[in-house]
Motif scaffolding. Sequence first.
Motif, PDB file in Angstrom:
ATOM      1  N   LYS A  44       1.018  -1.356  -0.128  1.00 38.63           N
ATOM      2  CA  LYS A  44       0.256  -0.117  -0.297  1.00 38.63           C
ATOM      3  C   LYS A  44       0.910   1.155  -0.165  1.00 38.63           C
ATOM      4  O   LYS A  44       0.428   2.137  -0.610  1.00 38.63           O
ATOM      5  N   ILE A  45       1.723   1.642   0.157  1.00 40.45           N
ATOM      6  CA  ILE A  45       2.736   2.227   0.842  1.00 40.45           C
ATOM      7  C   ILE A  45       3.558   2.703  -0.423  1.00 40.45           C
ATOM      8  O   ILE A  45       3.354   4.079  -1.262  1.00 40.45           O
ATOM      9  N   LYS A  46       3.755   1.402  -1.200  1.00 39.01           N
ATOM     10  CA  LYS A  46       4.649   1.598  -2.378  1.00 39.01           C
ATOM     11  C   LYS A  46       3.518   2.581  -3.511  1.00 39.01           C
ATOM     12  O   LYS A  46       3.734   3.023  -4.058  1.00 39.01           O
ATOM     13  N   GLU A  47       2.461   2.042  -3.586  1.00 42.08           N
ATOM     14  CA  GLU A  47       1.202   2.030  -4.324  1.00 42.08           C
ATOM     15  C   GLU A  47       0.866   3.694  -4.348  1.00 42.08           C
ATOM     16  O   GLU A  47       0.483   4.281  -5.682  1.00 42.08           O
ATOM     17  N   ILE A  48       0.669   4.071  -3.406  1.00 37.02           N
ATOM     18  CA  ILE A  48       0.133   5.805  -2.699  1.00 37.02           C
ATOM     19  C   ILE A  48       1.758   6.445  -3.390  1.00 37.02           C
ATOM     20  O   ILE A  48       1.656   7.477  -3.953  1.00 37.02           O
ATOM     21  N   VAL A  49       2.854   6.120  -2.601  1.00 36.79           N
ATOM     22  CA  VAL A  49       4.025   6.606  -2.750  1.00 36.79           C
ATOM     23  C   VAL A  49       4.754   6.384  -4.291  1.00 36.79           C
ATOM     24  O   VAL A  49       5.773   7.711  -4.673  1.00 36.79           O
ATOM     25  N   GLY A  50       4.715   5.889  -4.847  1.00 38.86           N
ATOM     26  CA  GLY A  50       4.969   5.610  -5.987  1.00 38.86           C
ATOM     27  C   GLY A  50       7.053   5.342  -5.677  1.00 38.86           C
ATOM     28  O   GLY A  50       7.738   4.891  -5.073  1.00 38.86           O
ATOM     29  N   ASN A  51       7.124   7.013  -6.694  1.00 39.32           N
ATOM     30  CA  ASN A  51       8.912   6.904  -6.519  1.00 39.32           C
ATOM     31  C   ASN A  51       9.296   8.283  -6.265  1.00 39.32           C
ATOM     32  O   ASN A  51      10.671   8.206  -5.808  1.00 39.32           O
ATOM     33  N   GLN A  52       8.630   8.971  -5.154  1.00 39.46           N
ATOM     34  CA  GLN A  52       8.385  10.013  -4.368  1.00 39.46           C
ATOM     35  C   GLN A  52       8.976   9.580  -2.875  1.00 39.46           C
ATOM     36  O   GLN A  52       8.871   8.312  -2.596  1.00 39.46           O
ATOM     37  N   PRO A  53       9.648  10.451  -2.136  1.00 39.86           N
ATOM     38  CA  PRO A  53      10.112  10.275  -1.548  1.00 39.86           C
ATOM     39  C   PRO A  53       9.822   9.886   0.071  1.00 39.86           C
ATOM     40  O   PRO A  53       8.119  10.359   0.124  1.00 39.86           O
ATOM     41  N   ALA A  54       9.694   9.341   1.406  1.00 38.22           N
ATOM     42  CA  ALA A  54       8.455   8.631   1.681  1.00 38.22           C
ATOM     43  C   ALA A  54       9.322   8.304   3.837  1.00 38.22           C
ATOM     44  O   ALA A  54      10.247   8.060   3.012  1.00 38.22           O
ATOM     45  N   ILE A  55       7.965   8.632   4.550  1.00 42.64           N
ATOM     46  CA  ILE A  55       8.755   8.622   5.668  1.00 42.64           C
ATOM     47  C   ILE A  55       7.728   7.786   6.370  1.00 42.64           C
ATOM     48  O   ILE A  55       6.339   8.610   6.710  1.00 42.64           O
ATOM     49  N   VAL A  56       8.214   6.305   7.419  1.00 37.52           N
ATOM     50  CA  VAL A  56       6.684   6.157   7.386  1.00 37.52           C
ATOM     51  C   VAL A  56       7.526   6.261   9.536  1.00 37.52           C
ATOM     52  O   VAL A  56       8.438   5.592   9.320  1.00 37.52           O
ATOM     53  N   THR A  57       6.850   6.426  10.302  1.00 37.81           N
ATOM     54  CA  THR A  57       7.186   6.514  11.634  1.00 37.81           C
ATOM     55  C   THR A  57       6.470   5.759  12.439  1.00 37.81           C
ATOM     56  O   THR A  57       5.425   4.836  12.578  1.00 37.81           O
ATOM     57  N   GLY A  58       6.624   4.962  13.876  1.00 31.31           N
ATOM     58  CA  GLY A  58       6.190   4.672  14.791  1.00 31.31           C
ATOM     59  C   GLY A  58       6.311   3.859  15.924  1.00 31.31           C
ATOM     60  O   GLY A  58       8.038   3.567  16.138  1.00 31.31           O
ATOM     61  N   ASP A  59       6.317   3.422  16.770  1.00 35.53           N
ATOM     62  CA  ASP A  59       6.423   2.000  17.772  1.00 35.53           C
ATOM     63  C   ASP A  59       5.809   0.802  16.773  1.00 35.53           C
ATOM     64  O   ASP A  59       4.464   0.402  16.839  1.00 35.53           O
ATOM     65  N   PHE A  60       6.348   0.562  16.860  1.00 40.88           N
ATOM     66  CA  PHE A  60       6.156  -0.848  15.832  1.00 40.88           C
ATOM     67  C   PHE A  60       6.796  -2.084  16.867  1.00 40.88           C
ATOM     68  O   PHE A  60       6.354  -3.400  17.018  1.00 40.88           O
ATOM     69  N   ASN A  61       6.743  -1.823  18.435  1.00 38.92           N
ATOM     70  CA  ASN A  61       7.057  -2.977  18.995  1.00 38.92           C
ATOM     71  C   ASN A  61       7.538  -4.101  18.498  1.00 38.92           C
ATOM     72  O   ASN A  61       7.951  -5.194  19.538  1.00 38.92           O
ATOM     73  N   VAL A  62       8.877  -4.059  17.536  1.00 45.07           N
ATOM     74  CA  VAL A  62       9.507  -4.871  17.371  1.00 45.07           C
ATOM     75  C   VAL A  62      11.226  -4.735  17.930  1.00 45.07           C
ATOM     76  O   VAL A  62      10.868  -3.455  17.284  1.00 45.07           O
TER      77      VAL A  62
END
Length: 142
Positions: A39-57
């Motif tokens: 889904k991230i790839k679908e939305i972002v395509g080749n644009q810069p992206a940042i994903v943040t969070g508490d992944f609990n891993v």
Amino acid sequence: EKPMSVTLEEAVEMRRAEKESGKILSIGFQPRMDPNMKKIKEIVGNQPAIVTGDFNVTDQSDAYATMTTNEFVMKDAHKIAEKVTGVNYTFHGFTRVPQERRKKIDFVFVTPQVRVLQSEVLGENPEAILSDHCPNWVEVEF
């Protein structure tokens, strides 16, 4: 964001059991990464992206590996930053977790187009503990 129970009564009972047992109650959400990465790839395509969070891993987990080795590869900003400062953990459990057992479970992931100038995890301030996690900030350049 992520409720610990469906009702207030259940949440109160969970906290009571935590206090009586002397154990630490941890509420976590384990995302299944593959569909999210698509889904991230679908939305972002080749644009810069940042994903943040508490992944609990930790960075040793399968979920982390999925984020950093998927066909739409994202990089751990803390590991690729030109300058890294601060503590080496993000979770301290309101300072109840002993120093030697604290882990980094919060991440900032970036696509290869993002340059990470600095990453810092600020240690907890004993006079003003507002969370069971330390803030993690990055300075980036697009």
